[in-house]
Design a protein around this motif. Structure first.
Motif, PDB file in Angstrom:
ATOM      1  N   GLY A   1       7.192   2.162   6.439  1.00 52.21           N
ATOM      2  CA  GLY A   1       7.393   1.110   6.566  1.00 52.21           C
ATOM      3  C   GLY A   1       6.150   0.674   5.721  1.00 52.21           C
ATOM      4  N   GLU A   2       4.918   1.457   5.462  1.00 54.68           N
ATOM      5  CA  GLU A   2       4.188   0.432   4.353  1.00 54.68           C
ATOM      6  C   GLU A   2       4.926   0.792   2.856  1.00 54.68           C
ATOM      7  OE1 GLU A   2       1.002   3.175   4.726  1.00 54.68           O
ATOM      8  OE2 GLU A   2       0.212   1.559   6.333  1.00 54.68           O
ATOM      9  N   SER A   3       5.876   1.978   3.070  1.00 55.69           N
ATOM     10  CA  SER A   3       6.453   2.150   1.655  1.00 55.69           C
ATOM     11  C   SER A   3       7.238   1.102   0.938  1.00 55.69           C
ATOM     12  CB  SER A   3       7.526   3.020   1.204  1.00 55.69           C
ATOM     13  OG  SER A   3       6.062   4.598   1.187  1.00 55.69           O
TER      14      SER A   3
ATOM     15  N   GLY B   1       5.526  -1.972   0.787  1.00 53.81           N
ATOM     16  CA  GLY B   1       4.927  -2.082  -0.731  1.00 53.81           C
ATOM     17  C   GLY B   1       6.352  -2.516  -1.844  1.00 53.81           C
ATOM     18  N   ALA B   2       7.449  -1.823  -1.783  1.00 54.92           N
ATOM     19  CA  ALA B   2       8.915  -2.123  -2.134  1.00 54.92           C
ATOM     20  C   ALA B   2       8.601  -3.818  -1.791  1.00 54.92           C
ATOM     21  CB  ALA B   2       9.524  -1.607  -1.639  1.00 54.92           C
ATOM     22  N   VAL B   3       8.715  -3.902  -1.317  1.00 55.61           N
ATOM     23  CA  VAL B   3       9.333  -5.197  -1.288  1.00 55.61           C
ATOM     24  C   VAL B   3       8.306  -6.579  -2.176  1.00 55.61           C
ATOM     25  CG1 VAL B   3       9.404  -7.762   0.138  1.00 55.61           C
ATOM     26  CG2 VAL B   3      11.028  -4.925   1.030  1.00 55.61           C
ATOM     27  N   LYS B   4       6.890  -6.057  -1.915  1.00 57.61           N
ATOM     28  CA  LYS B   4       6.086  -7.382  -2.475  1.00 57.61           C
ATOM     29  C   LYS B   4       6.546  -6.969  -4.487  1.00 57.61           C
ATOM     30  CE  LYS B   4       2.718  -6.944   1.553  1.00 57.61           C
ATOM     31  NZ  LYS B   4       1.337  -6.682   1.527  1.00 57.61           N
ATOM     32  N   LYS B   5       6.991  -6.118  -4.562  1.00 60.69           N
ATOM     33  CA  LYS B   5       6.885  -5.790  -5.896  1.00 60.69           C
ATOM     34  C   LYS B   5       8.120  -6.461  -6.778  1.00 60.69           C
ATOM     35  CE  LYS B   5       4.873  -1.322  -6.392  1.00 60.69           C
ATOM     36  NZ  LYS B   5       5.190  -0.121  -6.711  1.00 60.69           N
TER      37      LYS B   5
END
Length: 42
Positions: free
Chosen positions: A33-35, A38-42
């Motif tokens: 979920g954290e990964s 993080g990918a969505v925030k980029k």
């Protein structure tokens, strides 16, 4: 579609192989979920 299914099966097998306990499974899901987050925030 076939590639997506293959990816899902491989990911599921890796998840099951990496989890020896329910606690370990929870940690793996949290990391995934954290990964994704993080990918969505980029």
């Amino acid at each position: 579609m076939k590639q997506l299914l293959t990816f899902a099966v491989v990911a599921g097998l890796l998840l099951l192989a990496g989890c020896n306990t329910v606690k370990g499974m929870g940690q793996d899901i949290k990391k995934a979920g954290e990964s994704i987050e993080g990918a969505v925030k980029k």
